[in-house]
Design a protein around this motif. Structure first.
Motif, mmCIF file in Angstrom:
data_model
loop_
_atom_site.group_PDB
_atom_site.id
_atom_site.type_symbol
_atom_site.label_atom_id
_atom_site.label_comp_id
_atom_site.label_asym_id
_atom_site.label_seq_id
_atom_site.Cartn_x
_atom_site.Cartn_y
_atom_site.Cartn_z
ATOM 1 N N ASP A 92 0.549 -1.604 -0.142
ATOM 2 C CA ASP A 92 -0.161 -0.444 -0.518
ATOM 3 C C ASP A 92 0.821 0.928 0.108
ATOM 4 O OD1 ASP A 92 -2.493 -1.614 -0.089
ATOM 5 O OD2 ASP A 92 -2.712 -1.454 2.504
ATOM 6 N N VAL A 93 1.732 1.356 0.464
ATOM 7 C CA VAL A 93 2.803 2.829 0.931
ATOM 8 C C VAL A 93 3.533 2.817 -0.965
ATOM 9 C CG1 VAL A 93 5.061 3.340 1.672
ATOM 10 C CG2 VAL A 93 3.247 2.215 3.250
ATOM 11 N N ILE A 94 3.978 1.515 -1.695
ATOM 12 C CA ILE A 94 4.661 1.682 -2.529
ATOM 13 C C ILE A 94 3.088 2.098 -3.292
ATOM 14 C CG2 ILE A 94 5.895 0.589 -4.158
ATOM 15 C CD1 ILE A 94 7.603 1.408 -2.069
ATOM 16 N N GLY A 95 2.382 2.117 -3.190
ATOM 17 C CA GLY A 95 1.311 1.490 -4.423
ATOM 18 C C GLY A 95 0.518 3.400 -3.894
ATOM 19 N N ILE A 96 0.577 4.475 -3.265
ATOM 20 C CA ILE A 96 0.212 5.443 -2.477
ATOM 21 C C ILE A 96 1.308 5.912 -3.681
ATOM 22 C CG2 ILE A 96 0.534 7.506 -1.356
ATOM 23 C CD1 ILE A 96 -0.709 5.339 1.552
ATOM 24 N N MET A 97 2.799 5.617 -3.339
ATOM 25 C CA MET A 97 3.883 6.946 -4.112
ATOM 26 C C MET A 97 3.457 6.483 -5.503
ATOM 27 S SD MET A 97 7.059 5.095 -2.641
ATOM 28 C CE MET A 97 7.647 4.482 -0.938
ATOM 29 N N ASP A 98 3.117 5.594 -6.062
ATOM 30 C CA ASP A 98 2.648 5.328 -7.779
ATOM 31 C C ASP A 98 1.549 6.251 -7.700
ATOM 32 O OD1 ASP A 98 4.687 3.753 -7.859
ATOM 33 O OD2 ASP A 98 3.339 1.749 -7.745
#
Length: 315
Positions: A81-87
């Motif tokens: 989710d953290v990486i997805g927010i960056m994306d």
């Protein structure tokens, strides 16, 4: 400067984010039982210094979506989710700061995806390397079956207790482990009792916590309840199995650790909570006198100053 609110699509979910400012991305990851509001003192303060500051409600919390299965809350999901927010924000990397359970998410994001993390900040909880045996087994041996994290394991029990009177829950839970709280002994739930038996009701609120703050938490949790957050605890052994390939791997991004000297977590940690062997690029440890567990809420000015100094060291 105002805090803006919106939703982003991440991993087939809708996650709520609070944000302020523009510039290099800083992600602020809350713990339990909190939400974006726990970073209210950081969002605009850091944004005024030239950063795009984003505090999401993590999956299962407050305004964000709440997957139904316990197994949907593993550390792999949370890091994803953290990486997805960056994306979703169109960013290649970020400084990731986390408090309490959110610190675990921040540390593991730095461990699993160092290519996306400019720096990592853990508040209250240091990075705890993978243990030689599953977490709940070690807790039963070391703390006894009544340890509060073991009490949280059975679905529906703590959920019902904490939801019975959310105002009373937040009043007790935010006060008890703070620097103004009683600093009691081991967090062991008495036979036939509940978690809130460990959290006395304050005669008056400490200066850093207002009735408006408690009302805000109650409103944010009104629909979500506490099950999503409790499901994080219910994945500790599953996380132990999933992270086996990273056993012994150090965290490489630049790091900072911030903790109150009255934080209950210190009673269970070594004298130097963050080892240079597992976090070789630790830039420093900041200990806040008189501060308890709710670090960024109890000591916002000191936390903000430490974070900004760390940001500047990253170049």
């Amino acid at each position: 400067m105002e805090i803006a609110h919106r939703f982003v699509r991440v991993n087939r979910m809708r996650l709520h984010i609070a944000e302020a400012g523009s510039g290099p991305l800083v992600l602020l990851i809350h713990g339990f039982p909190e939400c974006w509001y726990s970073w209210r003192h950081q969002l605009t303060a850091l944004a005024r210094e030239g950063y795009h500051v984003v505090a999401p409600d993590q999956r299962g919390y407050a305004r964000s979506d709440r997957p139904g299965g316990v197994e949907d809350y593993t550390i792999m999901h949370l890091v994803g989710d953290v990486i997805g927010i960056m994306d979703a924000l169109g960013e290649e990397n970020a400084v990731v700061a986390g408090h309490d359970w959110g610190a675990g998410v921040a540390w593991h994001t730095a461990l699993l995806r160092p290519d996306r993390v400019r720096g990592v900040i853990g508040l209250s909880m240091p990075y705890i390397p993978r243990t030689p045996a599953p977490a709940t087994l070690l807790m039963r041996v070391g703390m006894g079956k009544g340890y509060y994290m073991l009490y949280f394991q059975k679905p529906g029990v703590a959920d019902a207790e904490l939801s019975r009177d959310p105002y009373d829950t937040f009043r007790r839970v935010l006060y008890a482990p703070s620097g103004d709280g009683p600093q009691g002994g081991a967090m062991v739930v008495p036979d036939g009792g509940g978690f809130l038996d460990l959290c006395p009701d304050p005669e008056k609120l400490p200066g850093w916590l207002t009735e408006e703050d408690i009302d805000t938490y109650v409103a944010e949790f009104a629909e979500a309840g506490f099950t999503g957050g409790l499901n994080w605890y219910r994945n500790m052994d599953r996380n132990w199995a999933l992270t086996a390939p990273w056993h012994g791997v150090p965290i490489l991004p630049p790091a900072l650790y911030i903790v109150g000297d009255r934080d209950m977590s210190l009673r269970m940690l070594p004298e130097e909570p963050v080892s240079p062997e597992v976090v070789p690029n630790l830039r420093g440890t900041v200990r806040l006198p008189g501060c308890g567990h709710w670090t960024q809420q109890e000591r916002p000015d000191e936390v903000n100053a430490a974070m900004l100094e760390f940001f500047a060291s990253l170049g």
